[in-house]
Motif scaffolding. Structure first.
Motif, PDB file in Angstrom:
ATOM      1  N   LEU A 133       4.396   4.096   9.605  1.00  0.00           N
ATOM      2  CA  LEU A 133       5.591   4.007  10.435  1.00  0.00           C
ATOM      3  C   LEU A 133       6.093   5.393  10.836  1.00  0.00           C
ATOM      4  O   LEU A 133       7.134   5.500  11.479  1.00  0.00           O
ATOM      5  CB  LEU A 133       6.696   3.261   9.683  1.00  0.00           C
ATOM      6  CG  LEU A 133       6.540   1.741   9.654  1.00  0.00           C
ATOM      7  CD1 LEU A 133       7.460   1.127   8.628  1.00  0.00           C
ATOM      8  CD2 LEU A 133       6.839   1.171  11.025  1.00  0.00           C
ATOM      9  N   GLY A 134       5.400   6.434  10.416  1.00  0.00           N
ATOM     10  CA  GLY A 134       5.802   7.766  10.819  1.00  0.00           C
ATOM     11  C   GLY A 134       6.797   8.425   9.899  1.00  0.00           C
ATOM     12  O   GLY A 134       7.252   9.525  10.200  1.00  0.00           O
ATOM     13  N   SER A 135       7.152   7.768   8.777  1.00  0.00           N
ATOM     14  CA  SER A 135       8.109   8.371   7.847  1.00  0.00           C
ATOM     15  C   SER A 135       7.339   9.022   6.713  1.00  0.00           C
ATOM     16  O   SER A 135       7.290   8.504   5.607  1.00  0.00           O
ATOM     17  CB  SER A 135       9.063   7.314   7.294  1.00  0.00           C
ATOM     18  OG  SER A 135       9.826   6.770   8.321  1.00  0.00           O
ATOM     19  N   ASP A 136       6.725  10.172   7.005  1.00  0.00           N
ATOM     20  CA  ASP A 136       5.905  10.795   5.971  1.00  0.00           C
ATOM     21  C   ASP A 136       6.745  11.266   4.797  1.00  0.00           C
ATOM     22  O   ASP A 136       6.334  11.164   3.643  1.00  0.00           O
ATOM     23  CB  ASP A 136       5.104  11.947   6.565  1.00  0.00           C
ATOM     24  CG  ASP A 136       5.954  12.845   7.435  1.00  0.00           C
ATOM     25  OD1 ASP A 136       7.134  12.514   7.621  1.00  0.00           O
ATOM     26  OD2 ASP A 136       5.452  13.868   7.923  1.00  0.00           O
ATOM     27  N   LEU A 184       2.494   1.908  -3.983  1.00  0.00           N
ATOM     28  CA  LEU A 184       1.573   2.742  -3.210  1.00  0.00           C
ATOM     29  C   LEU A 184       1.290   2.111  -1.851  1.00  0.00           C
ATOM     30  O   LEU A 184       1.224   2.819  -0.832  1.00  0.00           O
ATOM     31  CB  LEU A 184       0.284   2.964  -3.993  1.00  0.00           C
ATOM     32  CG  LEU A 184       0.440   3.814  -5.253  1.00  0.00           C
ATOM     33  CD1 LEU A 184      -0.869   3.919  -5.998  1.00  0.00           C
ATOM     34  CD2 LEU A 184       0.947   5.200  -4.893  1.00  0.00           C
ATOM     35  N   GLY A 185       1.130   0.780  -1.823  1.00  0.00           N
ATOM     36  CA  GLY A 185       0.899   0.125  -0.541  1.00  0.00           C
ATOM     37  C   GLY A 185       2.081   0.299   0.394  1.00  0.00           C
ATOM     38  O   GLY A 185       1.908   0.577   1.591  1.00  0.00           O
ATOM     39  N   VAL A 186       3.296   0.162  -0.138  1.00  0.00           N
ATOM     40  CA  VAL A 186       4.487   0.342   0.700  1.00  0.00           C
ATOM     41  C   VAL A 186       4.575   1.789   1.169  1.00  0.00           C
ATOM     42  O   VAL A 186       4.958   2.055   2.320  1.00  0.00           O
ATOM     43  CB  VAL A 186       5.747  -0.085  -0.074  1.00  0.00           C
ATOM     44  CG1 VAL A 186       6.989   0.245   0.707  1.00  0.00           C
ATOM     45  CG2 VAL A 186       5.705  -1.575  -0.325  1.00  0.00           C
ATOM     46  N   ALA A 187       4.178   2.729   0.308  1.00  0.00           N
ATOM     47  CA  ALA A 187       4.178   4.134   0.732  1.00  0.00           C
ATOM     48  C   ALA A 187       3.228   4.339   1.904  1.00  0.00           C
ATOM     49  O   ALA A 187       3.552   5.063   2.862  1.00  0.00           O
ATOM     50  CB  ALA A 187       3.782   5.032  -0.443  1.00  0.00           C
TER      51      ALA A 187
END
Lengths: 102, 201
Positions: free
Chosen positions: B63-66, B54-57
């Motif tokens: 970073l703009g990669s929704d 979840l943290g990496v998500a």
């Protein structure tokens, strides 16, 4: 405070090392898989960070999605192997499964 | 109430919001990854792994990669983590499933991890990445990503290949864990003891 590429790479390095420690320290084969997933996540985070801060947009994200698909396949096959070993050996301790050792 | 709130010396954190979010998600990811590495029980390690995902998500979102952030939650938390938890469940009878992990291997493992981390961070500190001063604003959208995947001159072939690869891997996994048919008992042999009763079909 500006968050730059190096910040994300540092987080990736920390995740990667946590994964390495998990893979090395766990005896349980499922625990080794948990470490592998951490390592793949760290690599993916680096890819996306380079994508955002680098000169070629989208490329890193596309690569990260392929890594995701391969990680899903890896988890499925690895768990199938672990369950099969457990069925035949009644043991998933990676130190004890040494049948292939020469 | 609003006058009272205005009188309070609340610092304006709006411009620091990206940094605050970054540190929050990074702390979540790293702390849970360390928990996943050190938790004595494998189930706790699996939950630490979930928090790390979840943290990496969240970092992907920053970073703009929704799209990748949502895919991370769906595939990793919804798929791979469930697989791992099922693996823990189905191998729970093994001796190594409970209790502390290997005793003699922890110190070398932590040493190796620390040395690797120091090396990585040192090389990171010594590198000049020449980051672009201006980020691509706005970042590429999900529609751009979809177009890149469906253009024959871009990623169409790898996209189709990886889908076939995933299908093959899943079929192979299902084949590996199939339950073999018990051999027919020889005629005249005593009936096998009902030892296999405990197993769910």
């Amino acid at each position: 405070v500006t968050i730059g590429l190096a910040h994300y790479l540092a987080v990736g390095a920390l995740l990667f090392c946590a994964g390495i420690v998990t893979v090395l320290a766990r005896r349980n084969a499922v625990g080794v898989l948990i470490g592998l997933e951490l390592i793949l996540n760290a690599a993916n985070l680096n890819l996306v960070a380079f994508d955002r801060f680098g000169p070629t947009p989208l490329r890193g994200t596309v690569f990260a999605i392929f890594v995701l698909a391969v990680a899903a396949a890896e988890a499925a096959v690895a768990l199938a192997i672990v369950l099969n070993v457990f069925d035949t050996r009644d043991e998933i301790d990676v130190d004890e499964i040494t049948s292939l050792k020469g | 109430v609003s006058a009272l709130l205005a009188a309070l010396p609340i610092p304006d954190l709006t411009q620091h919001l990206p940094a605050i979010l970054f540190y929050a998600f990074a702390l979540l990811a790293v702390a849970s990854a360390i928990a996943a590495a050190t938790a004595p029980r494998i189930v706790h390690a699996a939950f630490g792994l979930m928090a790390a995902f979840l943290g990496v998500a969240g970092l992907y979102g920053l970073l703009g990669s929704d799209f990748l952030a949502l895919t991370q939650i769906i595939v990793y938390v919804g798929g791979i983590l469930i697989l791992i938890v099922f693996g823990v469940l189905l191998t729970g009878r093994a001796k190594s499933a409970l209790g502390l992990e290997r005793q003699k291997g922890i110190l070398p493992a932590v040493t190796a991890g620390t040395v690797l981390l120091l090396g990585l961070l040192l090389s990171l500190a010594g590198t000049d990445f020449h980051p672009k001063t201006e980020l691509a604003e706005p970042p590429p959208t999900t529609a751009d990503l979809g177009r890149a995947f469906l253009m024959p001159e871009q990623y169409l072939l790898p996209f189709e290949l990886v889908s076939v690869f995933l299908l093959l891997a899943l079929i192979g996994a299902a084949y590996l864990v199939r339950r073999r048919r018990e051999p027919e008992p020889a005629p005249g042999a005593p009936a096998p003891p009902p030892a296999a009763e405990g197993r769910a079909p």
